[in-house]
Design a protein around this motif. Structure first.
Motif, short mmCIF file in Angstrom:
data_model
loop_
_atom_site.label_atom_id
_atom_site.label_comp_id
_atom_site.label_asym_id
_atom_site.label_seq_id
_atom_site.Cartn_x
_atom_site.Cartn_y
_atom_site.Cartn_z
N THR A 121 -7.73 1.76 0.28
CA THR A 121 -7.77 2.65 0.64
C THR A 121 -7.18 4.56 -0.36
O THR A 121 -7.54 5.33 0.02
N GLN A 148 0.99 3.93 -3.06
CA GLN A 148 0.82 5.93 -2.56
C GLN A 148 2.45 6.49 -3.06
O GLN A 148 1.87 7.30 -3.16
N ARG A 184 0.90 -1.64 -0.34
CA ARG A 184 0.51 0.32 0.20
C ARG A 184 0.87 1.40 0.39
O ARG A 184 1.17 2.16 -0.83
#
Length: 435
Positions: free
Chosen positions: A357, A314, A310
């Protein structure tokens, strides 16, 4: 080792185990056991293996799986498929490529009473392929049409794929099932329009029909599809209106299919027992794979793989568009070598948390993922639907012809996938209006 390294090594070992023929559920659980043991020790590993299977199997919500499987098994033995195909064939008897379209329409109808793409592909191969060959349709395209139309059961409820998605992510089963209706109908319509366009350039795929079916015979055949319409109304009408939850809808559908079969005198005790045994076998297989997948996803979380991935995504600032492109590429690539269920269970545990997310709509993402695994089901060389057709065809078509014949339908699927990516409301509009 970092979380990314641990997860990457786990995937390599998992793919190696699948390549040598280890069953998916056991491969997932085995890799997860080794990973948990090395990461957090024996106690946590044993606790995970003790708690996860019981938690899943004891959750009443997931009784929907055996109930939907049973509904499809009873409907298949009651001859509902034959009624659907006969009605579609009669209504399209004077249309060039009518048998292609009849197969697509009938499989779309059967999807509303089944949920299994492999079952639909196998049954319709035995029914429709000999009829297509009798009228000198192209063998490869005919078999490809059956395999591709079988994927409609992945979207049109009751969809086992959507139920699996709910099992793995915790998303509401009812909303996911309803979300598949418009994309499923869009896919069926896309197939029919696409085959009409292809026939303009390749008329040799479907010679003109010479048999004439009277209007009285057409309406008579059409009148026999009431059973599927009734099942659709009972199951999806109840879920959409909020009259009962999906778990109850599965039981209503199974009971409805049994009552319809008994009223038509098309099922006996031997066939009913066969349907029960088949449902138990398929349900056990699905739950073993899902339990293995849940334990594997627990390892990915504990090892830090999901968190590290993640952060990596990002930091690269892919955004929603970049992530979706990556997801599509991953599924299309792995789908050439893994069956649909394995692909879903392996990829979803790390893709779903990242999608949330990024703020991606969970229902839309579910439809995209299920569409991708259904494309995988007809992608050579490992597409599960392709081999279901080959097994049922009994040498009426070669694998080479089938692999070539399914390519036009994969091209149509790419167009439909693009529409779903560009217009998310196609997947979300019905769930948003649920009672």
């Amino acid at each position: 080792m970092s979380g990314l390294e641990q997860g990457g090594l786990a995937f390599v070992v998992l793919l190696a185990m699948l390549a040598i023929g280890v069953p998916v559920g056991f491969a997932l659980a085995g890799v997860a056991a080794a990973g948990l043991y090395l990461s957090v020790g024996t106690t946590f590993m044993l606790t995970t293996f003790k708690v996860t299977p019981y938690t899943l199997a004891s959750d009443y919500t997931f009784v929907v799986v055996p109930m939907f499987v049973l509904m499809g098994a009873i409907a298949g033995r009651a001859g509902i498929i034959g009624d659907l195909y006969a009605a579609a064939q009669a209504m399209l008897s004077r249309v060039r490529g009518g048998l292609f379209m009849a197969t697509i329409m009938a499989q779309a109808g059967f999807a509303a009473a089944s949920g299994s793409t492999v079952v639909a592909s196998g049954v319709f191969t035995r029914m429709a392929l000999p009829e297509m060959l009798r009228f000198r349709y192209d063998p490869g395209v005919s078999a490809g049409c059956i395999a591709a139309a079988g994927t409609l059961a992945g979207l049109i409820p009751p969809s086992i794929a959507m139920v699996l998605y709910a099992l793995l992510t915790g998303e509401p089963v009812g909303a996911l099932l309803i979300a598949g209706i418009l994309p499923g109908l869009l896919t069926a319509g896309g197939y029919m329009l696409g085959i009409r366009i292809w026939l303009q350039f390749r008329p040799d795929w479907a010679p003109p029909m010479t048999e004439h079916v009277s209007w009285s015979a057409r309406f008579s055949a059409l009148g026999r599809v009431w059973s599927v319409l009734l099942l659709m109304f009972l199951v999806m009408g109840g879920i959409y209106s909020g009259q009962f939850p999906p778990s109850a809808a599965g039981a209503v559908g199974a009971a409805g299919a049994l009552l319809i079969a008994l009223s038509m005198r098309r099922i006996d005790s031997r066939q009913l027992w066969s349907a029960l045994v088949e449902s138990a076998r398929i349900t056990a297989m699905i739950f073993i794979i899902v339990i293995g997948g849940l334990i594997f996803s627990r390892f990915l979380l504990i090892s830090g793989f999901i968190g590290d991935l993640r952060v990596l995504i990002q930091s690269t600032e892919l955004g929603i568009a970049g992530f979706m492109v990556m997801t599509v590429a991953l599924f299309l690539l792995l789908g050439m070598f893994l069956d649909s269920v394995s692909l879903l269970v392996i990829a979803l545990p790390f893709l779903y948390p990242i999608s949330q997310t990024l703020g991606i709509d969970a229902i839309w993402f579910a439809v995209i993922v299920v569409k991708l695994i259904e494309i995988a089901a007809i992608s050579p060389p490992v597409g599960l639907n392709l081999y279901a057709v080959l097994a049922a065809a009994d040498k009426m078509v070669t694998s080479r012809d089938l692999f070539k014949g399914v390519l036009p339908f994969i091209a149509i699927e790419m167009v439909i996938l693009a529409l779903l990516l560009l217009f998310p409301w196609i997947a979300t509009i019905l769930p948003e209006t649920m009672g």
